[in-house]
Design a protein around this motif. Structure first.
Motif, PDB file in Angstrom:
ATOM      1  N   SER A  70       5.834   9.970   5.921  1.00  0.00           N
ATOM      2  CA  SER A  70       5.110   8.920   5.212  1.00  0.00           C
ATOM      3  C   SER A  70       3.929   8.439   6.019  1.00  0.00           C
ATOM      4  O   SER A  70       3.793   8.773   7.198  1.00  0.00           O
ATOM      5  CB  SER A  70       6.061   7.754   4.920  1.00  0.00           C
ATOM      6  OG  SER A  70       6.586   7.254   6.124  1.00  0.00           O
ATOM      7  N   SER A  85      -0.488   8.661  10.770  1.00  0.00           N
ATOM      8  CA  SER A  85      -0.248   7.209  10.812  1.00  0.00           C
ATOM      9  C   SER A  85       0.498   6.747  12.060  1.00  0.00           C
ATOM     10  O   SER A  85       0.134   5.738  12.657  1.00  0.00           O
ATOM     11  CB  SER A  85       0.505   6.757   9.556  1.00  0.00           C
ATOM     12  OG  SER A  85      -0.337   6.869   8.436  1.00  0.00           O
ATOM     13  N   ALA A  86       1.538   7.470  12.444  1.00  0.00           N
ATOM     14  CA  ALA A  86       2.306   7.045  13.626  1.00  0.00           C
ATOM     15  C   ALA A  86       1.496   7.292  14.894  1.00  0.00           C
ATOM     16  O   ALA A  86       1.616   6.557  15.873  1.00  0.00           O
ATOM     17  CB  ALA A  86       3.642   7.782  13.688  1.00  0.00           C
ATOM     18  N   TYR A  95       1.024  -1.963  16.810  1.00  0.00           N
ATOM     19  CA  TYR A  95       0.493  -2.025  15.440  1.00  0.00           C
ATOM     20  C   TYR A  95      -0.476  -3.187  15.265  1.00  0.00           C
ATOM     21  O   TYR A  95      -1.335  -3.136  14.399  1.00  0.00           O
ATOM     22  CB  TYR A  95       1.628  -2.039  14.407  1.00  0.00           C
ATOM     23  CG  TYR A  95       2.058  -0.618  14.108  1.00  0.00           C
ATOM     24  CD1 TYR A  95       1.353   0.157  13.193  1.00  0.00           C
ATOM     25  CD2 TYR A  95       3.104  -0.023  14.794  1.00  0.00           C
ATOM     26  CE1 TYR A  95       1.696   1.476  12.964  1.00  0.00           C
ATOM     27  CE2 TYR A  95       3.452   1.292  14.567  1.00  0.00           C
ATOM     28  CZ  TYR A  95       2.741   2.040  13.640  1.00  0.00           C
ATOM     29  OH  TYR A  95       3.071   3.348  13.416  1.00  0.00           O
ATOM     30  N   PHE A 118       0.354   3.502   0.468  1.00  0.00           N
ATOM     31  CA  PHE A 118       1.401   4.110   1.279  1.00  0.00           C
ATOM     32  C   PHE A 118       1.929   5.304   0.502  1.00  0.00           C
ATOM     33  O   PHE A 118       2.110   5.215  -0.721  1.00  0.00           O
ATOM     34  CB  PHE A 118       2.555   3.128   1.511  1.00  0.00           C
ATOM     35  CG  PHE A 118       2.305   2.120   2.602  1.00  0.00           C
ATOM     36  CD1 PHE A 118       2.108   2.535   3.917  1.00  0.00           C
ATOM     37  CD2 PHE A 118       2.307   0.756   2.325  1.00  0.00           C
ATOM     38  CE1 PHE A 118       1.903   1.604   4.923  1.00  0.00           C
ATOM     39  CE2 PHE A 118       2.089  -0.178   3.325  1.00  0.00           C
ATOM     40  CZ  PHE A 118       1.892   0.250   4.624  1.00  0.00           C
ATOM     41  N   PHE A 152       7.254  -3.436   8.844  1.00  0.00           N
ATOM     42  CA  PHE A 152       6.889  -2.839  10.130  1.00  0.00           C
ATOM     43  C   PHE A 152       5.517  -2.187   9.967  1.00  0.00           C
ATOM     44  O   PHE A 152       4.926  -2.229   8.887  1.00  0.00           O
ATOM     45  CB  PHE A 152       7.941  -1.801  10.557  1.00  0.00           C
ATOM     46  CG  PHE A 152       7.990  -0.592   9.642  1.00  0.00           C
ATOM     47  CD1 PHE A 152       8.622  -0.658   8.420  1.00  0.00           C
ATOM     48  CD2 PHE A 152       7.383   0.607  10.003  1.00  0.00           C
ATOM     49  CE1 PHE A 152       8.659   0.445   7.561  1.00  0.00           C
ATOM     50  CE2 PHE A 152       7.409   1.711   9.164  1.00  0.00           C
ATOM     51  CZ  PHE A 152       8.045   1.630   7.935  1.00  0.00           C
ATOM     52  N   TYR A 154       2.142  -0.844   9.279  1.00  0.00           N
ATOM     53  CA  TYR A 154       0.934  -1.347   8.629  1.00  0.00           C
ATOM     54  C   TYR A 154       1.229  -2.397   7.540  1.00  0.00           C
ATOM     55  O   TYR A 154       0.319  -2.838   6.852  1.00  0.00           O
ATOM     56  CB  TYR A 154       0.130  -0.177   8.032  1.00  0.00           C
ATOM     57  CG  TYR A 154      -0.293   0.840   9.077  1.00  0.00           C
ATOM     58  CD1 TYR A 154      -1.357   0.580   9.936  1.00  0.00           C
ATOM     59  CD2 TYR A 154       0.371   2.052   9.224  1.00  0.00           C
ATOM     60  CE1 TYR A 154      -1.738   1.501  10.912  1.00  0.00           C
ATOM     61  CE2 TYR A 154      -0.009   2.978  10.191  1.00  0.00           C
ATOM     62  CZ  TYR A 154      -1.059   2.696  11.022  1.00  0.00           C
ATOM     63  OH  TYR A 154      -1.441   3.598  11.985  1.00  0.00           O
ATOM     64  N   ASP A 155       2.484  -2.792   7.373  1.00  0.00           N
ATOM     65  CA  ASP A 155       2.824  -3.771   6.323  1.00  0.00           C
ATOM     66  C   ASP A 155       2.002  -5.067   6.407  1.00  0.00           C
ATOM     67  O   ASP A 155       1.610  -5.600   5.375  1.00  0.00           O
ATOM     68  CB  ASP A 155       4.320  -4.106   6.357  1.00  0.00           C
ATOM     69  CG  ASP A 155       5.173  -3.013   5.709  1.00  0.00           C
ATOM     70  OD1 ASP A 155       4.705  -2.392   4.740  1.00  0.00           O
ATOM     71  OD2 ASP A 155       6.305  -2.790   6.165  1.00  0.00           O
ATOM     72  N   HIS A 180       6.822   3.192  -1.635  1.00  0.00           N
ATOM     73  CA  HIS A 180       6.656   4.637  -1.675  1.00  0.00           C
ATOM     74  C   HIS A 180       7.961   5.340  -1.356  1.00  0.00           C
ATOM     75  O   HIS A 180       8.371   6.257  -2.035  1.00  0.00           O
ATOM     76  CB  HIS A 180       5.554   5.019  -0.671  1.00  0.00           C
ATOM     77  CG  HIS A 180       5.684   4.362   0.687  1.00  0.00           C
ATOM     78  ND1 HIS A 180       5.906   3.021   0.830  1.00  0.00           N
ATOM     79  CD2 HIS A 180       5.681   4.879   1.945  1.00  0.00           C
ATOM     80  CE1 HIS A 180       6.002   2.740   2.120  1.00  0.00           C
ATOM     81  NE2 HIS A 180       5.869   3.852   2.813  1.00  0.00           N
TER      82      HIS A 180
HETATM   83  P1  IMP Z   1       7.296   8.477   9.551  1.00  0.00           P
HETATM   84  O1  IMP Z   1       7.322   8.922   8.147  1.00  0.00           O
HETATM   85  O2  IMP Z   1       8.616   7.881   9.981  1.00  0.00           O
HETATM   86  O3  IMP Z   1       6.770   9.528  10.479  1.00  0.00           O
HETATM   87  O4  IMP Z   1       6.304   7.229   9.637  1.00  0.00           O
HETATM   88  C1  IMP Z   1       4.944   7.380   9.566  1.00  0.00           C
HETATM   89  C2  IMP Z   1       4.177   6.116   9.900  1.00  0.00           C
HETATM   90  O5  IMP Z   1       3.564   5.659   8.707  1.00  0.00           O
HETATM   91  C3  IMP Z   1       4.946   4.938  10.428  1.00  0.00           C
HETATM   92  O6  IMP Z   1       5.093   5.010  11.815  1.00  0.00           O
HETATM   93  C4  IMP Z   1       4.029   3.797  10.024  1.00  0.00           C
HETATM   94  O7  IMP Z   1       2.951   3.735  10.885  1.00  0.00           O
HETATM   95  C5  IMP Z   1       3.498   4.256   8.692  1.00  0.00           C
HETATM   96  N1  IMP Z   1       4.326   3.768   7.565  1.00  0.00           N
HETATM   97  C6  IMP Z   1       5.079   4.527   6.734  1.00  0.00           C
HETATM   98  N2  IMP Z   1       5.712   3.761   5.833  1.00  0.00           N
HETATM   99  C7  IMP Z   1       5.341   2.496   6.110  1.00  0.00           C
HETATM  100  C8  IMP Z   1       5.691   1.229   5.521  1.00  0.00           C
HETATM  101  O8  IMP Z   1       6.483   1.127   4.575  1.00  0.00           O
HETATM  102  N3  IMP Z   1       5.119   0.153   6.084  1.00  0.00           N
HETATM  103  C9  IMP Z   1       4.273   0.216   7.128  1.00  0.00           C
HETATM  104  N4  IMP Z   1       3.931   1.350   7.725  1.00  0.00           N
HETATM  105  C10 IMP Z   1       4.461   2.490   7.211  1.00  0.00           C
END
Ligand code: IMP
Length: 199
Positions: A70, A85-86, A95, A118, A152, A154-155, A180
């Protein structure tokens, strides 16, 4: 049906179990299965990364494996940070700093010019080679400041015009309903059940 979910994240597992509750699908995390998995997420899309992780987990265990990927797409930034994103500005950067940087990069933009979403892709890999994917999105805009204490990542900068609040101001229940990840998970639950009925 038992599935392995390729995550070590306890919050994600809780959300997954809430959504799968009563469906007959039992989700087990890698940690609970005693499996450790390190894969490089070098795909160009959320789907590719989810498939890479699900396939690696299925190959290691021989079980049906699910994985998600995500991130946040900011339209005025060419859909960055996206799959990065991460990693945006470095994995260990707070963040608060990442969020401030995005707000600064949108300086001078208003309304729809601040559109963002998202995205979450989920992939299921079956031992016989079948792959299923689903995608869920939550549309919104980058706000002008950080707001809210929940959530958490970018929320705190993700504004939901329809609800008049930031994503970090939503209760966990409301976030699951709108998010999402919640949407992609519910779609995957339905696809898995349909696949199950074909047997
Ligand atoms: P992963 O899918 O666990 O690799 O996460 C990817 C990154 O996307 C996270 O570390 C956040 O930076 C961002 N992200 C994904 N979903 C959310 C959310 O629901 N809120 C805020 N940030 C999100």
């Amino acid at each position: 049906m038992k599935i392995l979910f390729a995550t070590g994240n306890a919050d994600k597992m809780r959300e997954i179990r809430e959504i799968l509750g009563g469906s007959g699908i039992e989700a087990v995390s890698l940690k609970e299965a005693g499996v450790s998995l390190e894969v490089e997420e070098n795909g160009a899309t959320f789907e590719e990364n989810a498939i890479i992780k699900a396939q690696a987990c299925m190959e290691l265990t021989g079980e049906i494996a699910l994985a998600d990927d995500s991130g946040l797409e900011v339209d005025a930034m060419d859909k960055e940070p996206g799959v990065h994103s991460a990693r945006y500005m470095g994995r260990d950067t707070s963040y608060h700093i990442k969020n401030k940087s995005i707000i600064e990069r949108l300086e001078g933009k208003t309304g729809e010019e601040r559109s963002a979403r998202f995205v979450c892709a989920i992939a299921a890999a079956f031992p016989d080679g079948r792959i299923l994917t689903t995608r869920g999105t939550m549309e919104g805009q980058i706000g002008y400041e950080e707001r809210g204490e929940n959530g958490f990542g970018y929320d705190p900068i993700f504004y939901l015009p329809e609800y008049g609040c930031y994503s970090a101001e939503l209760s966990p229940e409301k976030k699951n309903e709108l998010s999402h990840r919640g949407k992609a998970l519910r779609a995957m639950r339905d696809k898995l059940l349909a696949e199950w009925e074909k047997r």
